[in-house]
Design an enzyme around this catalytic site. Structure first.
Site, short mmCIF file in Angstrom:
data_model
loop_
_atom_site.label_atom_id
_atom_site.label_comp_id
_atom_site.label_asym_id
_atom_site.label_seq_id
_atom_site.Cartn_x
_atom_site.Cartn_y
_atom_site.Cartn_z
N TYR A 220 -9.79 -54.92 27.62
CA TYR A 220 -8.85 -54.25 26.72
C TYR A 220 -7.95 -53.30 27.50
CZ TYR A 220 -7.18 -51.21 22.95
OH TYR A 220 -6.40 -50.48 22.08
N SER B 191 -1.63 -48.68 23.80
CA SER B 191 -2.79 -47.81 23.55
C SER B 191 -2.75 -46.67 24.55
CB SER B 191 -4.09 -48.61 23.72
OG SER B 191 -5.21 -47.75 23.84
#
Length: 295
Positions: free
Chosen positions: A183, A170
């Protein structure tokens, strides 16, 4: 299109929906065989696979795990042309990853590309994050990646095969994101793992004079118009605020991410790339209030 991908086999975790589904479609369109892993979206997984298996067109999967086995049997009945199978497996476990590898070997004779795509994010102010939610995200986004990559490297070494591992990271592997601590930490760590493995196992290519290659790379998407994000972007203010942070002035498409996956899967296209992460974020990681000379 990359000619060296035709006939190769890929396993894609979390491939029933979103980015995983987009990558599966692209790989299948490239002429690859694909093991479509799903956790709970069995209908989407079977619908995707059926499009590439003439014998299984119209087959519905709505009745649980046993039905996915029936789907694969139906798809293989013709004995020719099976391109995609569906496999339910928990990628956070060694057993789940072994199940995927065994399925690829049984149906297609082996694995060439392993895509660690499955992921989870849970938003919460960090001081309110429960240990259970923390562990869930670390388990899927990092531990599952480690198990899959480790097992594929073992498989390649033990069988004298080349291996290409692609990790879906990401843009938050380098951009902190408040209220998404677990995350963000998992993605920072996953990309660090990719860098480590790329460096550690690059020697295989040198030792084999390029006949056996083990490559490990990551893709780091920014704001992409996946089904989950489509729901979020239905909020006009949220969408406009997101776009305002992206220098290129729009959110990305799933097919654009899938094209990077195909690029990394192809040794012809990216055979000299390992241990790196490709940002596909419209410049999000480098946009700031200083971009236009302000400040």
């Amino acid at each position: 299109m990359y000619s060296d991908l035709k006939g190769k086999t890929a396993v894609i975790t979390g491939a029933a929906t979103g980015l995983g589904q987009g990558i599966a479609k692209r790989f299948l369109d490239e002429g690859m065989n694909v093991v479509i892993n799903y956790h709970s979206h069995i209908g989407e997984a079977c619908n995707l696979a059926a499009k590439y298996n003439d014998a299984a067109i119209g087959f519905g999967c709505d009745d649980g795990q046993d039905t996915s086995d029936a789907f694969n049997e139906t798809a293989e009945k013709e004995g020719e042309g099976i391109r995609a199978i569906v496999v339910q497996a928990d990628i956070c476990t060694e057993e789940g990853n072994k199940k995927l590898l065994d399925a690829a070997i049984d149906h297609f004779g082996g694995v060439d590309v392993w895509v660690c795509n499955a992921g989870i994010e849970i938003q919460s102010p960090t001081h309110k994050v429960t240990l259970d939610d923390w562990n869930k995200q670390i388990s899927v986004n990092l531990t599952g990646v480690f198990i899959g990559a480790r097992d594929m490297i073992n498989y390649a070494i033990e069988n004298d095969r080349s291996m290409n591992v692609i990790v879906m990271s990401s843009c938050h592997d380098h951009i902190p994101w408040g209220t998404y601590a677990a995350y963000t930490c998992s993605k920072f760590a996953a990309t660090a793992l990719v860098q480590t493995l790329g460096s550690e196992y690059g020697y295989v290519s040198a030792d084999s004079n390029g006949e056996q290659v083990i490559r490990v790379n990551a893709i780091s998407p920014g704001a992409i118009n996946t089904p989950i994000n489509e729901q979020r972007f239905a909020n006009k203010d949220l969408y406009e605020n997101t776009v305002s942070m992206i220098p290129i002035g729009r959110v990305g498409g799933v097919a654009e991410v899938a094209s990077i996956a195909a690029f990394l899967a192809s040794n012809e296209a990216s055979g000299y790339i390992t241990g790196t992460s490709i940002n596909i974020d419209g410049g999000l990681g480098y946009g700031s209030c200083f971009a236009n000379g302000e400040g």
